[in-house]
Design a protein around this motif. Structure first.
Motif, PDB file in Angstrom:
ATOM      1  N   ILE A 332      -7.554 -40.451  -1.898  1.00 41.91           N
ATOM      2  CA  ILE A 332      -8.612 -40.136  -3.711  1.00 41.91           C
ATOM      3  C   ILE A 332      -8.109 -39.208  -3.818  1.00 41.91           C
ATOM      4  N   ARG A 333      -9.206 -38.516  -3.469  1.00 43.67           N
ATOM      5  CA  ARG A 333      -9.012 -36.750  -4.325  1.00 43.67           C
ATOM      6  C   ARG A 333      -8.151 -36.057  -4.085  1.00 43.67           C
ATOM      7  N   SER A 334      -7.160 -36.839  -3.255  1.00 47.60           N
ATOM      8  CA  SER A 334      -5.560 -35.448  -3.440  1.00 47.60           C
ATOM      9  C   SER A 334      -4.823 -36.930  -4.167  1.00 47.60           C
ATOM     10  N   LYS A 335      -4.737 -37.685  -4.658  1.00 48.20           N
ATOM     11  CA  LYS A 335      -4.229 -38.721  -5.816  1.00 48.20           C
ATOM     12  C   LYS A 335      -5.294 -37.568  -7.301  1.00 48.20           C
ATOM     13  N   CYS A 336      -6.444 -36.934  -7.553  1.00 50.19           N
ATOM     14  CA  CYS A 336      -7.599 -36.989  -8.022  1.00 50.19           C
ATOM     15  C   CYS A 336      -6.577 -34.876  -8.411  1.00 50.19           C
ATOM     16  N   ILE A 337      -6.289 -34.504  -7.386  1.00 50.01           N
ATOM     17  CA  ILE A 337      -5.921 -33.266  -8.028  1.00 50.01           C
ATOM     18  C   ILE A 337      -4.345 -33.180  -8.203  1.00 50.01           C
ATOM     19  N   VAL A 338      -3.668 -34.031  -8.045  1.00 48.68           N
ATOM     20  CA  VAL A 338      -2.428 -34.271  -7.948  1.00 48.68           C
ATOM     21  C   VAL A 338      -2.124 -34.446  -9.695  1.00 48.68           C
ATOM     22  N   GLN A 339      -2.798 -35.304 -10.256  1.00 49.79           N
ATOM     23  CA  GLN A 339      -2.583 -36.368 -11.305  1.00 49.79           C
ATOM     24  C   GLN A 339      -3.543 -35.435 -12.456  1.00 49.79           C
ATOM     25  N   TYR A 340      -4.235 -34.315 -12.217  1.00 51.84           N
ATOM     26  CA  TYR A 340      -4.673 -34.016 -12.616  1.00 51.84           C
ATOM     27  C   TYR A 340      -3.977 -32.512 -13.204  1.00 51.84           C
ATOM     28  N   LEU A 341      -2.555 -31.747 -12.183  1.00 54.88           N
ATOM     29  CA  LEU A 341      -2.457 -30.888 -12.487  1.00 54.88           C
ATOM     30  C   LEU A 341      -0.895 -30.983 -12.992  1.00 54.88           C
ATOM     31  N   ILE A 342      -0.684 -32.560 -13.266  1.00 56.44           N
ATOM     32  CA  ILE A 342       0.275 -32.593 -13.747  1.00 56.44           C
ATOM     33  C   ILE A 342       0.827 -31.816 -15.239  1.00 56.44           C
ATOM     34  N   MET A 365     -12.445 -24.771  -2.393  1.00 59.59           N
ATOM     35  CA  MET A 365     -11.085 -24.568  -3.004  1.00 59.59           C
ATOM     36  C   MET A 365      -9.632 -24.723  -3.081  1.00 59.59           C
ATOM     37  N   GLU A 366     -10.017 -23.406  -2.396  1.00 59.74           N
ATOM     38  CA  GLU A 366      -8.471 -22.429  -2.659  1.00 59.74           C
ATOM     39  C   GLU A 366      -7.869 -23.546  -1.311  1.00 59.74           C
ATOM     40  N   GLU A 367      -8.907 -23.048   0.187  1.00 64.92           N
ATOM     41  CA  GLU A 367      -7.963 -23.544   0.434  1.00 64.92           C
ATOM     42  C   GLU A 367      -7.825 -25.068   1.161  1.00 64.92           C
ATOM     43  N   GLU A 368      -8.366 -25.633   0.034  1.00 61.70           N
ATOM     44  CA  GLU A 368      -7.912 -26.868  -0.110  1.00 61.70           C
ATOM     45  C   GLU A 368      -6.379 -27.165  -0.628  1.00 61.70           C
ATOM     46  N   LEU A 369      -5.985 -26.572  -1.607  1.00 61.58           N
ATOM     47  CA  LEU A 369      -4.971 -26.234  -1.998  1.00 61.58           C
ATOM     48  C   LEU A 369      -3.542 -25.548  -1.371  1.00 61.58           C
ATOM     49  N   VAL A 370      -4.597 -25.153  -0.892  1.00 57.50           N
ATOM     50  CA  VAL A 370      -3.146 -23.982   0.732  1.00 57.50           C
ATOM     51  C   VAL A 370      -3.008 -25.215   1.650  1.00 57.50           C
ATOM     52  N   ASN A 371      -3.902 -25.855   2.102  1.00 55.44           N
ATOM     53  CA  ASN A 371      -3.593 -26.950   2.693  1.00 55.44           C
ATOM     54  C   ASN A 371      -2.451 -28.315   2.176  1.00 55.44           C
ATOM     55  N   MET A 372      -2.320 -28.181   0.884  1.00 55.55           N
ATOM     56  CA  MET A 372      -1.990 -29.591   0.408  1.00 55.55           C
ATOM     57  C   MET A 372      -0.748 -29.309   0.094  1.00 55.55           C
ATOM     58  N   VAL A 373      -0.536 -28.083  -0.551  1.00 58.69           N
ATOM     59  CA  VAL A 373       0.674 -27.528  -0.466  1.00 58.69           C
ATOM     60  C   VAL A 373       1.314 -27.290   0.757  1.00 58.69           C
ATOM     61  N   LYS A 374       1.153 -27.153   2.280  1.00 60.76           N
ATOM     62  CA  LYS A 374       1.810 -26.746   3.115  1.00 60.76           C
ATOM     63  C   LYS A 374       2.320 -28.388   3.145  1.00 60.76           C
ATOM     64  N   ASN A 375       1.214 -29.340   3.114  1.00 59.95           N
ATOM     65  CA  ASN A 375       1.557 -30.587   3.892  1.00 59.95           C
ATOM     66  C   ASN A 375       2.374 -31.356   2.679  1.00 59.95           C
ATOM     67  N   GLY A 376       2.644 -30.724   1.913  1.00 57.22           N
ATOM     68  CA  GLY A 376       3.764 -31.776   0.544  1.00 57.22           C
ATOM     69  C   GLY A 376       3.244 -32.081  -0.019  1.00 57.22           C
ATOM     70  N   THR A 377       1.728 -32.423  -0.421  1.00 55.69           N
ATOM     71  CA  THR A 377       1.317 -33.630  -1.065  1.00 55.69           C
ATOM     72  C   THR A 377       1.352 -32.834  -2.293  1.00 55.69           C
ATOM     73  N   VAL A 378       1.235 -31.398  -3.021  1.00 58.09           N
ATOM     74  CA  VAL A 378       1.150 -31.061  -4.259  1.00 58.09           C
ATOM     75  C   VAL A 378       1.954 -29.615  -4.477  1.00 58.09           C
TER      76      VAL A 378
END
Length: 465
Positions: A332-342, A365-378
């Motif tokens: 849920i959190r990942s979806k919120c972040i992706v939608q927020y950045l659009i 927040m920075e560590e979380e975004l780094v992980n999301m970029v690495k796994n292709g979520t965002v």
């Protein structure tokens, strides 16, 4: 007592248990009154072993619940946990007299039921045999012998005479399989229950049971999307079908809402959750989840995350949901972040921290975004110098030009093929499948216009023969 509670939870944490340090929003007595059957002890025991503020009260209630039933092993487990958490409590002492008395009564009752069942089999009365197996299975289940209960319930199938009796057998087997966490067996027995011809009234009463238990089984197998659809399809009629032995209506609202938010986009949430008249009846029992879903749909992601994090302790104390909460929350959190950045080409990290830093862990927040970029979520880049999150921008004009060029090339290819076929038709040539052709095929290389024509047949009057 405080030191003993801390020691107890240190031991639980070393065993891999999830520990909840915050006080949940529910009152323990009111919460447990929503359930009946063996699930009451399971829930009290889990709360006692997981929730620091409610530990002693839950374990004392679990001891009392165990003594109201016949399962002496459960009583021993509850007393042992209470002894570790509150050694000075009078109830932490094992009642050996009760154990001996209960075990003797269990043996006597088992022998009596087996003797009665043998008599029914000698008389060859199918209905009596069925009821004898049912009574024996319930006795085994109440004493904690789940293997014996499953075997005895399964023997009932040979003596059933109506579809309703088959459904009752299925419910017994499903209940035992759920206590053993055998989700495949749960789904298999549910499929057998749904295949019988029942009256319209019985089908209506059975529908919520089938959908809700199916949803729990899918949840146990981590098939979250299918689980969400099952919960959302449940009929909100009063639970006459008996699923209170397993879950409450509040649980259905929680399971369905969290799973839907984790697996559906905003349009689906609007149509299948908020506009779903059936599920809305469940959702009214948990109004904060309705607000969380509405916040996600309208782009108020900070409010959504805050509501979910506020109620995380409650969900971490559910016997079926506990181990899935971290993953569902992460989705849920990942979806919120992706939608927020659009809508943005660049966002300050400080702004995102203010929006999303309602977390139970210490991850930045920075560590979380780094992980999301690495796994292709965002899809984004992180500027660690200027502390910006930069999303790739699309040149709409260039994209439109590329689409126009592709369309023109496709039209050109189609036009060339049509001209080749027109040339073949003008020359009175016929194209045939080489496997089905019965005429004389001529290998002419590329044929007219460069078209491969290994299967071109010339008629006798053709000037090319």
């Amino acid at each position: 007592m405080v030191d003993s509670v801390l020691t107890f939870f240190t031991a639980m944490e070393n065993q891999g248990a999830s520990i909840v340090k915050d006080t949940p929003h529910f009152d323990l007595e009111t919460y447990i009154s929503n359930y009946r059957g063996r699930t009451r002890f399971d829930r009290l025991s889990l709360i006692g072993r997981s929730c620091v503020p409610l530990c002693v009260d839950a374990l004392k209630a679990a001891v009392a619940e165990a003594k109201r039933n016949r399962d002496t092993q459960r009583y021993r487990e509850a007393v042992e946990c209470l002894r570790m958490a509150a050694p000075s409590d009078p109830e932490s002492n094992v009642d050996h007299d009760w154990i001996i008395k209960t075990e003797q009564a269990n043996v006597a009752e088992t022998n009596r039921l087996i003797s009665e069942l043998k008599g029914y089999k000698n008389n060859m009365i199918k209905e009596s045999i069925r009821m004898g197996n049912e009574d024996l299975g319930k006795h085994f289940e109440s004493t904690g012998d789940l293997n014996g209960a499953a075997e005895t319930y399964a023997k009932m199938r040979a003596d059933v005479s109506t579809p309703k009796q088959l459904v009752d057998v299925g419910k017994h087997l499903v209940r035992v399989a759920m206590q053993r966490r055998e989700w495949g067996m749960v789904l298999a027995n549910l499929s057998k229950m749904g295949g019988h011809q029942l009256s319209a009234e019985d089908e209506q009463a059975l529908q919520p049971y089938l959908k809700i238990i199916q949803g729990i089984a899918f949840l146990g197998q981590e098939r979250y999307s299918e689980a969400a659809l099952s919960f959302l399809a449940a009929d909100p009629t009063p639970p006459a079908s008996g699923y209170h032995d397993i879950v409450s209506q509040n649980d259905v609202a929680i399971f369905g809402a969290l799973l839907a938010m984790a697996t559906m986009d905003r349009r689906e949430l609007q149509a299948r959750v908020l506009e779903n008249k059936s599920f809305r009846t469940f959702l009214e029992l948990e109004s904060h989840l309705r607000r969380a879903i509405a916040g996600f749909i309208t782009g108020r992601y900070s409010a959504t995350i805050k509501i979910l994090e506020t109620y995380r302790p409650d969900y971490m104390l559910d016997v079926y949901l506990q181990k899935h909460v971290p993953r569902l929350y992460e989705e849920i959190r990942s979806k919120c972040i992706v939608q927020y950045l659009i809508p943005f080409s660049a966002v300050k990290l400080a702004t995102m921290e203010r929006e999303f830093m309602y977390r139970a862990d210490e991850q930045t927040m920075e560590e979380e975004l780094v992980n999301m970029v690495k796994n292709g979520t965002v899809e984004a880049r992180i500027d660690t110098i200027d502390k910006l999150v930069i999303t790739p921008t699309q040149d709409d004009r260039a994209r439109m030009q590329m689409e126009a060029l592709e369309a023109a090339q496709d039209y050109e290819r189609q036009a060339v093929e049509r001209l080749r076929r027109m040339g073949l038709a003008a020359a009175d040539l016929e194209l045939k499948n080489p496997r089905k052709s019965t005429g004389k095929a001529v290998d002419s290389g590329r044929g007219l216009g460069g078209l491969a024509s290994d299967n071109v047949t010339f008629p006798e009057e053709s000037p090319f023969v």
